[in-house]
Design a protein around this motif. Structure first.
Motif, PDB file in Angstrom:
ATOM      1  N   ASP A 150       0.822  -1.213   0.000  1.00 34.96           N
ATOM      2  CA  ASP A 150       0.000   0.000   0.000  1.00 34.96           C
ATOM      3  C   ASP A 150       0.861   1.271   0.000  1.00 34.96           C
ATOM      4  OD1 ASP A 150      -2.228  -1.496  -0.056  1.00 34.96           O
ATOM      5  OD2 ASP A 150      -2.809  -1.188   2.033  1.00 34.96           O
TER       6      ASP A 150
ATOM      7  N   ASN B 254       5.044  -2.986 -13.474  1.00 35.82           N
ATOM      8  CA  ASN B 254       5.515  -2.363 -12.229  1.00 35.82           C
ATOM      9  C   ASN B 254       5.814  -3.422 -11.189  1.00 35.82           C
ATOM     10  OD1 ASN B 254       6.017  -0.746  -9.982  1.00 35.82           O
ATOM     11  ND2 ASN B 254       3.842  -0.501  -9.520  1.00 35.82           N
ATOM     12  N   GLU B 255       4.844  -4.289 -10.937  1.00 32.77           N
ATOM     13  CA  GLU B 255       5.011  -5.205  -9.820  1.00 32.77           C
ATOM     14  C   GLU B 255       4.133  -6.440  -9.951  1.00 32.77           C
ATOM     15  OE1 GLU B 255       3.673  -3.586  -6.075  1.00 32.77           O
ATOM     16  OE2 GLU B 255       5.183  -4.757  -5.018  1.00 32.77           O
TER      17      GLU B 255
ATOM     18  N   GLU C 107      14.420   3.381  -9.097  1.00 33.72           N
ATOM     19  CA  GLU C 107      13.979   3.197 -10.483  1.00 33.72           C
ATOM     20  C   GLU C 107      13.514   4.500 -11.096  1.00 33.72           C
ATOM     21  OE1 GLU C 107      10.832   0.335  -9.934  1.00 33.72           O
ATOM     22  OE2 GLU C 107       9.333   1.892 -10.212  1.00 33.72           O
ATOM     23  N   GLU C 108      13.524   4.525 -12.421  1.00 31.23           N
ATOM     24  CA  GLU C 108      13.089   5.732 -13.122  1.00 31.23           C
ATOM     25  C   GLU C 108      11.626   6.023 -12.774  1.00 31.23           C
ATOM     26  OE1 GLU C 108      12.428   5.501 -17.378  1.00 31.23           O
ATOM     27  OE2 GLU C 108      12.205   3.332 -17.289  1.00 31.23           O
TER      28      GLU C 108
ATOM     29  N   PHE D 192       3.483   7.900 -16.401  1.00 29.46           N
ATOM     30  CA  PHE D 192       2.455   7.074 -17.044  1.00 29.46           C
ATOM     31  C   PHE D 192       1.194   7.867 -17.353  1.00 29.46           C
ATOM     32  CE2 PHE D 192       2.310   6.340 -12.414  1.00 29.46           C
ATOM     33  CZ  PHE D 192       1.045   6.814 -12.124  1.00 29.46           C
TER      34      PHE D 192
ATOM     35  N   THR E  17       7.538   2.855  -0.654  1.00 26.97           N
ATOM     36  CA  THR E  17       7.730   3.472  -1.981  1.00 26.97           C
ATOM     37  C   THR E  17       7.810   4.992  -1.804  1.00 26.97           C
ATOM     38  OG1 THR E  17       6.621   1.705  -3.167  1.00 26.97           O
ATOM     39  CG2 THR E  17       6.656   3.829  -4.262  1.00 26.97           C
TER      40      THR E  17
ATOM     41  N   GLU F 138      -2.577   3.689 -14.931  1.00 31.71           N
ATOM     42  CA  GLU F 138      -2.073   2.444 -14.355  1.00 31.71           C
ATOM     43  C   GLU F 138      -3.081   1.339 -14.641  1.00 31.71           C
ATOM     44  OE1 GLU F 138       0.376   2.509 -10.660  1.00 31.71           O
ATOM     45  OE2 GLU F 138      -0.600   4.444 -10.382  1.00 31.71           O
TER      46      GLU F 138
HETATM   47  P1  ADP Z   1       3.306  -1.134  -3.338  1.00 31.41           P
HETATM   48  O1  ADP Z   1       4.007  -2.445  -3.454  1.00 31.41           O
HETATM   49  O2  ADP Z   1       3.379  -0.539  -1.996  1.00 31.41           O
HETATM   50  O3  ADP Z   1       1.917  -1.141  -3.929  1.00 31.41           O
HETATM   51  P2  ADP Z   1       4.233   0.042  -5.811  1.00 31.41           P
HETATM   52  O4  ADP Z   1       5.596  -0.241  -6.299  1.00 31.41           O
HETATM   53  O5  ADP Z   1       3.142  -0.695  -6.493  1.00 31.41           O
HETATM   54  O6  ADP Z   1       4.172  -0.139  -4.236  1.00 31.41           O
HETATM   55  O7  ADP Z   1       3.944   1.589  -5.946  1.00 31.41           O
HETATM   56  C1  ADP Z   1       2.753   2.190  -5.512  1.00 31.41           C
HETATM   57  C2  ADP Z   1       2.358   3.292  -6.466  1.00 31.41           C
HETATM   58  O8  ADP Z   1       3.412   4.272  -6.563  1.00 31.41           O
HETATM   59  C3  ADP Z   1       2.118   2.840  -7.898  1.00 31.41           C
HETATM   60  O9  ADP Z   1       0.836   2.316  -8.069  1.00 31.41           O
HETATM   61  C4  ADP Z   1       2.327   4.156  -8.652  1.00 31.41           C
HETATM   62  O10 ADP Z   1       1.182   4.991  -8.535  1.00 31.41           O
HETATM   63  C5  ADP Z   1       3.476   4.797  -7.896  1.00 31.41           C
HETATM   64  N1  ADP Z   1       4.759   4.377  -8.507  1.00 31.41           N
HETATM   65  C6  ADP Z   1       5.492   3.289  -8.179  1.00 31.41           C
HETATM   66  N2  ADP Z   1       6.581   3.178  -8.968  1.00 31.41           N
HETATM   67  C7  ADP Z   1       6.536   4.216  -9.830  1.00 31.41           C
HETATM   68  C8  ADP Z   1       7.376   4.671 -10.915  1.00 31.41           C
HETATM   69  N3  ADP Z   1       8.492   4.022 -11.236  1.00 31.41           N
HETATM   70  N4  ADP Z   1       7.000   5.765 -11.590  1.00 31.41           N
HETATM   71  C9  ADP Z   1       5.874   6.455 -11.267  1.00 31.41           C
HETATM   72  N5  ADP Z   1       5.044   6.103 -10.249  1.00 31.41           N
HETATM   73  C10 ADP Z   1       5.368   4.994  -9.538  1.00 31.41           C
END
Ligand code: ADP
Length: 376
Positions: free
Chosen positions: A147, A260-261, A175-176, A180, A151, A183
């Motif tokens: 959540d 992303n994940e 990371e860059e 976007f 990050t 999502e």
């Molecule tokens: P968690 O595992 O806590 O959900 P995430 O890595 O999914 O963390 O990141 C949460 C949110 O942060 C993403 O849904 C996005 O909105 C933003 N985010 C994460 N990584 C990036 C990125 N590289 N560039 C832009 N926004 C990002």
């Protein structure tokens, strides 16, 4: 051998909703969770009261069920390995989870199997921190983030240095920042026989890194849908996984998709499937881990909106009045996780609203209506 009892490590809302689906399949759920008032306790046939990383308790859990699955990614593979070696059946297998529990290793793995990901590097504690990607840049905990916890979206060099120092210079991933357009997310499952089903691609909306709402299906081109489907299939096949995964993606303005994940479990972006699909993600996950054939992931409406009900105060209120107000919205189903305490940002429940062809466009107004009833 038919699987009658599934063990699940973790007893939050995901395990609770899995337990509710288990009944339909004639499966009983045994839960390993630390507290007797955790959400899934109310639906479990039996409960092993223990922290999720207590492998002695998991050994006990194994004697009460035919197969063990997971509710979250806070899995200690090293501790579980000896159990797998003596024959405890984990689905997904521990080997399929090994490359993806750590965010940095997950990224390396995704890149290695040819999937598109943002540029990234590991940050090592002994070296100075620098961004090779310019700013803004994103700093992420390698494990135990959820959540948005763990990050950090960083605006400049000083903030990067300060944030990392404040965290006491752990090993992290940098990371860059991806500018976007939207999502996206998708749920995909793979059976013991190797069949794969992919749910509709959805759009998710995050605020301060936490998901606020999901709209299914996402209004995107067929090229984007086929990119996402192909990513899902490649991933599940390469990992040779049995179970269900949530995949989060970025869509850029030129219709490029980046992963992303990966979450190796049922996922918040698939909650809409409880009311809006022929088979919910929870039932599908159980079908996969119980060795059953998969079923249809198709939508049974033209559009579905899922809005998370996030805690906004410290309280023990069960918000009965707001819940009944939400339930009065046409075609709405309110899901309440039964947590005994509310905290800001905590997921307390969700609402799903179904739309048909005639009222498709109402979803934005409905999302605002739900948020205004909930947050006031
Ligand atoms: P968690 O595992 O806590 O959900 P995430 O890595 O999914 O963390 O990141 C949460 C949110 O942060 C993403 O849904 C996005 O909105 C933003 N985010 C994460 N990584 C990036 C990125 N590289 N560039 C832009 N926004 C990002």
């Amino acid at each position: 051998m038919a699987i009658e009892r599934v063990g699940i490590i973790g007893g939050g809302q995901l395990a609770k909703m899995t337990g509710e689906s288990a009944k339909k399949l004639g499966i009983e759920l045994v839960v390993q969770t630390p507290k007797s008032n955790d959400p899934a306790v109310s639906v479990a046939k039996e409960v092993i009261l223990a922290p999720v990383d207590d492998s002695v308790a998991t050994d006990r859990l194994a004697t009460h069920c035919d197969v063990i699955t997971f509710e979250n990614e806070f899995i200690n593979l090293e501790k579980l390995q000896p159990l797998a070696e003596k024959g405890v059946c984990f689905r997904p297998r521990l080997e399929a989870l090994a490359p993806i529990l750590d965010k940095y290793q997950q990224r390396c793995y995704l890149k290695e199997i040819g999937l598109p990901v943002p540029k990234f590097i590991a940050v090592e504690s002994q070296k100075a921190i620098e961004s090779p990607f310019g700013y803004p840049v994103v700093l992420k905990a390698r494990r135990h983030g959820y959540d948005g916890r763990g990050t950090f979206i960083i605006k400049d060099r000083q903030e990067l240095k300060d944030t990392w120092e404040r965290l006491e210079r752990p090993s992290m991933m940098l990371e860059e920042f991806v500018p976007f357009d939207r999502e996206l997310a998708v749920i995909a499952a793979r059976s013991l026989a190797g069949d794969i089903v992919v749910y509709p691609v959805v759009e998710t909306k995050q605020k301060e890194q936490v998901c606020r709402w999901v709209i299914a299906p996402a209004v995107v081109s067929s090229t984007v849908i086929s990119q996402v489907e192909s990513i899902s299939r490649t991933l599940l096949e390469k990992l040779d996984v049995v179970g269900l995964f949530g995949i989060e993606l970025f869509l850029t303005s030129d219709d490029k998709v980046l992963v992303n994940e990966i979450a190796p479990r049922t996922h918040n972006s698939g909650h809409y499937s409880l009311d809006a699909c022929q088979t919910s993600q929870f039932e599908m996950h159980l079908r996969a881990v119980a060795g059953l054939s998969l079923a249809s992931p198709q939508l049974n409406c033209d559009r579905a909106l899922m809005v998370n009900l996030l805690g906004y105060e410290h309280s023990q209120d069960d918000y009965q009045q707001k819940r009944s107000q939400l339930a009065q919205i046409p075609q709405a189903s309110v899901h309440w996780y039964g947590k005994t305490e509310s905290r800001p940002g905590r997921k307390l429940g969700h609402v799903t609203v179904l739309f048909d062809r005639e009222n498709l466009k109402l979803w934005e107004k409905t999302a605002r209506q739900i948020e205004s009833i909930w947050y006031g």
